[in-house]
Every structure is written in C-alpha cells, then in structure tokens.
Write an enzyme that holds these catalytic residues in place. Structure first.
Site, mmCIF file in Angstrom:
data_model
loop_
_atom_site.group_PDB
_atom_site.id
_atom_site.type_symbol
_atom_site.label_atom_id
_atom_site.label_comp_id
_atom_site.label_asym_id
_atom_site.label_seq_id
_atom_site.Cartn_x
_atom_site.Cartn_y
_atom_site.Cartn_z
ATOM 1 C CE LYS A 21 -2.822 2.610 3.355
ATOM 2 N NZ LYS A 21 -1.746 3.503 3.840
ATOM 3 C CG ASN A 22 2.398 2.574 3.634
ATOM 4 O OD1 ASN A 22 1.289 3.084 3.551
ATOM 5 N ND2 ASN A 22 2.837 2.022 4.751
ATOM 6 C CB CYS A 115 -5.831 6.768 10.269
ATOM 7 S SG CYS A 115 -6.324 5.339 9.285
ATOM 8 N NE ARG A 120 -1.575 10.731 10.378
ATOM 9 C CZ ARG A 120 -1.983 9.800 9.514
ATOM 10 N NH1 ARG A 120 -1.154 8.863 9.115
ATOM 11 N NH2 ARG A 120 -3.203 9.820 9.045
ATOM 12 C CG ASP A 303 1.856 1.767 9.614
ATOM 13 O OD1 ASP A 303 1.470 2.735 10.297
ATOM 14 O OD2 ASP A 303 2.033 1.842 8.377
ATOM 15 N NE ARG A 395 -7.655 4.991 4.474
ATOM 16 C CZ ARG A 395 -6.657 5.287 5.290
ATOM 17 N NH1 ARG A 395 -6.796 5.167 6.593
ATOM 18 N NH2 ARG A 395 -5.509 5.729 4.815
#
Length: 417
Positions: A21-22, A115, A120, A303, A395
């Site tokens: 994903k990242n 999220c 952040r 994570d 997601r």
C-alpha cells in the site's frame, strides 16, 4: 460497514501477500512525472488506491486497472486546483505537492486526510520545499505552493519522515542542479519508490541510506514495474498466525523486511520456519511478555503496534508498547477494554497483561491499523463479536475477509443501511 465474527477458530493454510500500500500510493503519484505510459503490476486493490485513481482521473490522466495491473497515461495531464474532497480521504494525497511543483511549479491543495492517530504535521515537507525556492502560503486546511523555478539544495530533515522524503524527491527531480537530502527515511517503501523513478530515467543515488542525492532530470520515460510485497500486511498476518493459528504460512514476503517482528516472536517463544519468501507460524505456548518501542526502519514499525497488542494479551505477564512516532495511536485500547482485556495507557505507553477471559462484544474501528488489531481481538474471542466501521480496514487490506476465511476464520461482511 461492519463484520460479524465468530471467534476462537484456529487458522491453518496459506495467505499470499499483496502489493505494498505505502509503496503503491507514492509510485502512483510518481508515475505522473512521465508523459508516457506507465504499467504497474502487483498494485493492491484497496480503497486508498481506488481513491487515488479518482484523483488521477480528475487531473486528466487515463487510467486502466484490472485489480492487479494498473496502466497510467499522463500525456493529457492538466493542472487542476486540488482543493477537492478526494484529497481529504487519504494521507498520501500530499505527494501531489512535490509532483505538481515538478510539473507545474505550483499547487493549491487541501491538507491531507487519512486516519486520526494524533498529530501528523507536514512541516518537514514544507520546510524542505522552501529550501528549494518554493514560496508558501498556509491556511488552516489548505496550502498554496508556487515557484519561478525549483533549485537544488542541501536539505537535512529534522526527522526521517517517509512522506517528506518521498515528497522532496518528487520535487527534486525537476529542480535545477543537485539536491542532497540528509537524515531521510530508509524504509523499504522508499527504496521501491526510488527504484521505480530510476526505471523511468530519474538520476538518484543513495536510496536505503540516510542520504539521497537527486540530480536534475529533464524528461522521464514510461516503464513497466512490479510493486514490492506489503511488509505491513505480511506482519499483520504473521501476528494473526502467532495468536490464533495451528499452522499458517505467509507467502510472497521478504523476511528481512519484518526482521524486527521476527525478533519479537523469538523473544516471545513463537515457533517459526523462515524460508526465502515465506514464513510459517506454528501454535506456540506459553508466550513470554515483551517490551516494544516503535521507531523508523529498521526498528519496530508504528503501523504494527496496534495489531501486536491483542497477541500480547496471551503472554504470561505484563508487556508494554511505547510508540515514539505517533504518541496518541492508542484508540484501540478503549475498545479492547470493552472485551475485558487487561490493558491501560499511561502517557504514550500501553501496558498489556494476560487476559484469559475475553468477552465477545460490539466494538469499533477508529483507524486502519487499529481496526486490524480489533479484528484480531474479535477472532481470538469465543462467541460472536461485531466490528463496526470496517471500511477503515479495507483502506489498506485487500480481500481481508476472503484471505482469512480461506484459512478457517468465520467472518461475514454486513453493509450498513
């Protein structure tokens, strides 16, 4: 959306890991720097990717996606104001700042979504852009960046932020001269992203080290590239296996990328068989408590800490987790308490003690990784639990119900009316 979960089922079989994903989200944005066709294999079919595809279409890119291979044609790309709702849906939308500065020398964009796991800020990104001759106007929820021309510079990040590293590399590709980025992130996703850019002709050195050097490149060409496996998805299912499997094989992974998790498993006494591109987890008992501190790669990833938490409920004694990246990433703790878990938070430290009598309940997902942690807690608990707001999970996890039910879990998706 919610899941109905019948817990206390032993998992057995194989789970194959999807594309990262990242890495994918950064690579999709990077693809617009080429006016030629880019083909990306192993693109994860998750809602974050689908949301980002909608942004690509909004800026007039042609996109074709079959759930695995993604084709992007940016030959007709046009500048658009990015103060749109789609930008608010995902954190990675901020990569359009660096990409648009390279392409159009300006960008007007909402601050990113994603999220809610505490502060952040994007200060590291913006400070870096300013050192590349970018002017900045920042309001509460939006940013306007513009430049007459990008200039290479020497930039030291105040923290090795993955997002800032990616954003500054995107801008530096078209900056005049050479840009030297110091104290950058060294995560595997950074390496994959830079190797993708290099496959399009970008002149970059140092990925995987604390210093990345980016040389000006006039034009990038198209390419075909395969995205790396998702180490966070791999870590998630490895933790699931350690908690509730009889014998679970996690395939299509790169074991060295989850070395910090493997070290914790060894400390806990979890039985494993590690091979070149797979790890098999066996039912293990008893488990020893551990002390975990998250940090930038190669330390234990933030994570995975929320997902590790339910596993630690099985350890004989008290464990703790300190998250040094996101101090408020602990919304799952209150949900675990609803299930009779012996957990508490003091400042940014989570204390987890053995909890033999978990109680099935109706609990909430408050974010992506916290949701994955709560799914594990429900799978560990006898009886039927309801997990609400599971759109957060989808997601970042492709076909999560199908992956788990094929190895013995009992989960049903229920759409809310």
């Amino acid at each position: 959306m919610k899941y109905r979960i019948e817990g206390n089922q032993k998992l057995e079989g194989k789970i194959f890991i999807n594309g990262s994903k990242n890495a994918a989200l950064a690579i999709l944005v990077g693809a617009i720097l080429s006016k030629n066709q880019v083909i990306l294999h192993n693109t994860p079919n998750i809602s974050d990717v689908r949301d980002l595809i909608e942004i690509l279409k909004y800026i007039h890119c042609k996109v074709n996606y079959d759930g695995f291979t993604l084709m992007i044609d940016s030959s007709s790309i046009q500048y658009e104001d990015l103060r749109i709702d789609a930008i608010k849906k995902l954190r990675a939308s901020y990569y359009f700042m660096g990409a648009f500065l390279s392409l159009f020398k300006k960008v007007q964009i909402y601050k990113p979504g994603g999220c809610n796991i505490g502060e952040r800020p994007i200060d590291i990104h913006l400070n870096g852009f300013e050192k590349m001759n970018v002017q900045l106007l920042e309001k509460d929820k939006e940013v306007y960046l513009h430049t007459n021309h990008l200039k290479g510079n020497q930039i030291k990040l105040s923290f090795p932020s993955v997002g800032a590293t990616i954003n500054l590399v995107l801008a530096a590709i078209k900056a005049k001269g050479t840009t030297i980025l110091r104290n950058v992130a060294t995560e595997p996703e950074i390496i994959d992203f830079v190797q993708f850019l290099k496959s399009m002709g970008a002149k970059i050195d140092g990925e995987g080290t604390k210093t990345i050097i980016v040389h000006h490149t006039d034009e990038l060409h198209g390419c075909t590239y395969t995205i790396m496996p998702d180490r966070i998805e791999a870590g998630t299912y490895l933790i699931y296996g350690a908690a509730i499997a009889k014998k679970l094989c996690i395939c299509n992974i790169i074991p060295r990328q989850v070395r910090s998790l493997i070290s914790i498993f060894v400390e806990m006494g979890i039985k494993m068989d590690i091979r070149e591109n797979e790890i098999t987890i066996y039912d293990s008992f008893p488990l020893r408590p551990v002390r975990v501190v998250t940090g930038p790669f190669p330390s234990f990833p933030t994570d995975l800490q929320q997902i590790l938490c339910p596993l630690l409920l099985k350890a004989e004694g008290e464990s703790y987790i300190i998250d040094t990246i996101y101090h408020k990433r602990s919304s799952h703790i209150e949900q675990l308490k609803k299930m009779n878990a012996n957990v508490k938070v003091v400042d940014n430290c989570m204390f987890i003690s053995k909890s033999d009598q978990l109680i099935s309940s109706s609990v909430e997902c408050n974010d992506l990784r916290g949701g994955a942690g709560m799914l594990l807690a429900c799978l560990m608990t006898p009886g039927v639990s309801i997990l609400n707001h599971t759109e957060f999970i989808e997601r970042g996890y492709q076909n999560v119900i199908e992956c788990l039910t094929q190895v013995g879990a009992k989960i049903e998706r229920e759409e809310k009316i």
